[in-house]
Design a protein around this motif. Structure first.
Motif, PDB file in Angstrom:
ATOM      1  N   LEU A 267     -59.976 -49.749  10.050  1.00 33.49           N
ATOM      2  CA  LEU A 267     -59.903 -48.555   9.195  1.00 33.49           C
ATOM      3  C   LEU A 267     -59.593 -47.316  10.026  1.00 33.49           C
ATOM      4  O   LEU A 267     -58.831 -46.440   9.601  1.00 33.49           O
ATOM      5  CB  LEU A 267     -61.215 -48.375   8.422  1.00 33.49           C
ATOM      6  N   ASP A 268     -60.157 -47.239  11.218  1.00 31.36           N
ATOM      7  CA  ASP A 268     -59.918 -46.108  12.108  1.00 31.36           C
ATOM      8  C   ASP A 268     -58.444 -46.033  12.511  1.00 31.36           C
ATOM      9  O   ASP A 268     -57.851 -44.955  12.533  1.00 31.36           O
ATOM     10  CB  ASP A 268     -60.816 -46.237  13.336  1.00 31.36           C
ATOM     11  N   ASP A 269     -57.845 -47.181  12.820  1.00 34.38           N
ATOM     12  CA  ASP A 269     -56.417 -47.205  13.176  1.00 34.38           C
ATOM     13  C   ASP A 269     -55.563 -46.720  12.010  1.00 34.38           C
ATOM     14  O   ASP A 269     -54.602 -45.961  12.188  1.00 34.38           O
ATOM     15  CB  ASP A 269     -55.984 -48.622  13.573  1.00 34.38           C
ATOM     16  N   GLU A 270     -55.913 -47.158  10.813  1.00 28.08           N
ATOM     17  CA  GLU A 270     -55.188 -46.730   9.611  1.00 28.08           C
ATOM     18  C   GLU A 270     -55.345 -45.223   9.411  1.00 28.08           C
ATOM     19  O   GLU A 270     -54.369 -44.516   9.133  1.00 28.08           O
ATOM     20  CB  GLU A 270     -55.734 -47.497   8.407  1.00 28.08           C
ATOM     21  N   LEU A 271     -56.567 -44.729   9.575  1.00 28.88           N
ATOM     22  CA  LEU A 271     -56.837 -43.298   9.422  1.00 28.88           C
ATOM     23  C   LEU A 271     -56.044 -42.488  10.442  1.00 28.88           C
ATOM     24  O   LEU A 271     -55.432 -41.465  10.106  1.00 28.88           O
ATOM     25  CB  LEU A 271     -58.338 -43.034   9.577  1.00 28.88           C
ATOM     26  N   MET A 272     -56.011 -42.964  11.672  1.00 29.35           N
ATOM     27  CA  MET A 272     -55.294 -42.254  12.724  1.00 29.35           C
ATOM     28  C   MET A 272     -53.793 -42.157  12.400  1.00 29.35           C
ATOM     29  O   MET A 272     -53.181 -41.096  12.569  1.00 29.35           O
ATOM     30  CB  MET A 272     -55.499 -42.964  14.057  1.00 29.35           C
ATOM     31  N   ALA A 273     -53.218 -43.231  11.892  1.00 32.25           N
ATOM     32  CA  ALA A 273     -51.802 -43.225  11.519  1.00 32.25           C
ATOM     33  C   ALA A 273     -51.550 -42.243  10.379  1.00 32.25           C
ATOM     34  O   ALA A 273     -50.540 -41.527  10.378  1.00 32.25           O
ATOM     35  CB  ALA A 273     -51.358 -44.629  11.113  1.00 32.25           C
ATOM     36  N   GLU A 274     -52.461 -42.175   9.431  1.00 34.40           N
ATOM     37  CA  GLU A 274     -52.306 -41.252   8.302  1.00 34.40           C
ATOM     38  C   GLU A 274     -52.445 -39.802   8.743  1.00 34.40           C
ATOM     39  O   GLU A 274     -51.723 -38.933   8.256  1.00 34.40           O
ATOM     40  CB  GLU A 274     -53.307 -41.605   7.204  1.00 34.40           C
ATOM     41  N   VAL A 275     -53.353 -39.543   9.673  1.00 32.88           N
ATOM     42  CA  VAL A 275     -53.496 -38.189  10.210  1.00 32.88           C
ATOM     43  C   VAL A 275     -52.219 -37.794  10.940  1.00 32.88           C
ATOM     44  O   VAL A 275     -51.689 -36.699  10.749  1.00 32.88           O
ATOM     45  CB  VAL A 275     -54.731 -38.081  11.129  1.00 32.88           C
ATOM     46  N   GLU A 276     -51.720 -38.698  11.780  1.00 26.48           N
ATOM     47  CA  GLU A 276     -50.515 -38.395  12.562  1.00 26.48           C
ATOM     48  C   GLU A 276     -49.293 -38.170  11.676  1.00 26.48           C
ATOM     49  O   GLU A 276     -48.432 -37.347  11.991  1.00 26.48           O
ATOM     50  CB  GLU A 276     -50.250 -39.515  13.565  1.00 26.48           C
ATOM     51  N   SER A 277     -49.215 -38.883  10.542  1.00 29.32           N
ATOM     52  CA  SER A 277     -48.060 -38.728   9.650  1.00 29.32           C
ATOM     53  C   SER A 277     -48.257 -37.619   8.618  1.00 29.32           C
ATOM     54  O   SER A 277     -47.325 -37.269   7.903  1.00 29.32           O
ATOM     55  CB  SER A 277     -47.768 -40.047   8.935  1.00 29.32           C
ATOM     56  N   GLY A 278     -49.491 -37.097   8.522  1.00 23.88           N
ATOM     57  CA  GLY A 278     -49.772 -36.050   7.541  1.00 23.88           C
ATOM     58  C   GLY A 278     -49.936 -36.578   6.127  1.00 23.88           C
ATOM     59  O   GLY A 278     -49.814 -35.822   5.164  1.00 23.88           O
ATOM     60  N   ASP A 279     -50.242 -37.859   5.979  1.00 24.27           N
ATOM     61  CA  ASP A 279     -50.431 -38.496   4.670  1.00 24.27           C
ATOM     62  C   ASP A 279     -51.809 -38.124   4.120  1.00 24.27           C
ATOM     63  O   ASP A 279     -52.792 -38.826   4.336  1.00 24.27           O
ATOM     64  CB  ASP A 279     -50.288 -40.015   4.811  1.00 24.27           C
TER      65      ASP A 279
ATOM     66  N   LEU B 178     -60.105 -36.492  16.811  1.00 20.87           N
ATOM     67  CA  LEU B 178     -59.513 -37.741  17.296  1.00 20.87           C
ATOM     68  C   LEU B 178     -59.356 -37.759  18.811  1.00 20.87           C
ATOM     69  O   LEU B 178     -59.042 -36.749  19.428  1.00 20.87           O
ATOM     70  CB  LEU B 178     -58.139 -37.961  16.660  1.00 20.87           C
ATOM     71  N   THR B 179     -59.562 -38.935  19.370  1.00 23.89           N
ATOM     72  CA  THR B 179     -59.258 -39.192  20.773  1.00 23.89           C
ATOM     73  C   THR B 179     -58.099 -40.190  20.788  1.00 23.89           C
ATOM     74  O   THR B 179     -57.585 -40.573  19.729  1.00 23.89           O
ATOM     75  CB  THR B 179     -60.463 -39.805  21.506  1.00 23.89           C
ATOM     76  N   ASP B 180     -57.721 -40.657  21.949  1.00 23.62           N
ATOM     77  CA  ASP B 180     -56.656 -41.667  22.031  1.00 23.62           C
ATOM     78  C   ASP B 180     -57.032 -42.944  21.277  1.00 23.62           C
ATOM     79  O   ASP B 180     -56.160 -43.682  20.843  1.00 23.62           O
ATOM     80  CB  ASP B 180     -56.345 -42.007  23.489  1.00 23.62           C
ATOM     81  N   ASP B 181     -58.335 -43.214  21.159  1.00 21.51           N
ATOM     82  CA  ASP B 181     -58.833 -44.392  20.438  1.00 21.51           C
ATOM     83  C   ASP B 181     -59.119 -44.099  18.974  1.00 21.51           C
ATOM     84  O   ASP B 181     -59.634 -44.959  18.267  1.00 21.51           O
ATOM     85  CB  ASP B 181     -60.124 -44.908  21.078  1.00 21.51           C
ATOM     86  N   GLY B 182     -58.856 -42.894  18.505  1.00 22.20           N
ATOM     87  CA  GLY B 182     -59.209 -42.523  17.135  1.00 22.20           C
ATOM     88  C   GLY B 182     -60.612 -41.959  17.107  1.00 22.20           C
ATOM     89  O   GLY B 182     -61.046 -41.306  18.051  1.00 22.20           O
ATOM     90  N   LEU B 183     -61.348 -42.232  16.037  1.00 15.61           N
ATOM     91  CA  LEU B 183     -62.726 -41.760  15.916  1.00 15.61           C
ATOM     92  C   LEU B 183     -63.700 -42.761  16.530  1.00 15.61           C
ATOM     93  O   LEU B 183     -64.795 -42.410  16.951  1.00 15.61           O
ATOM     94  CB  LEU B 183     -63.109 -41.562  14.447  1.00 15.61           C
TER      95      LEU B 183
END
Length: 96
Positions: free
Chosen positions: A24-36, A84-89
């Motif tokens: 879930l953290d990886d998914e969240l990080m991708a959404e933050v980075e894309s602005g979704d 966020l860090t490089d690993d997400g949350l």
């Protein structure tokens, strides 16, 4: 592991749940980075709910050090981006 959800308190969480939480953290990080924003909100809610369900709440007067701090449910995309860090949350799970 002791996890704090900002504004809610702490829960004790078994490390066996970290793999699912990291997904879930990886998914969240991708959404933050894309602005979704919609995806971000949905995934943040899912992440926090997974922690609540898997964790055992600690007493409100408990002052245990938190090993992991997660944003409040009302956190904005920008607030989470700042956390966020490089690993997400959630720190990465070591390979077995």
């Amino acid at each position: 592991m002791i996890v704090r959800i900002m504004g809610e308190g702490q829960v004790e969480l078994d490390d066996s749940h970290l793999v699912t939480l990291n997904e879930l953290d990886d998914e969240l990080m991708a959404e933050v980075e894309s602005g979704d924003t919609d995806g971000f909100r949905r995934t943040l809610d899912a992440l926090l709910e997974a922690v609540r369900k898997a964790g055992r709440p600690l007493p409100e007067d408990s002052l245990e050090p938190s090993e992991l701090i997660l944003p409040s449910p009302e956190a904005t995309l920008e607030e989470v981006r700042a956390m966020l860090t490089d690993d997400g949350l959630i720190p990465g799970v070591p390979e077995s």
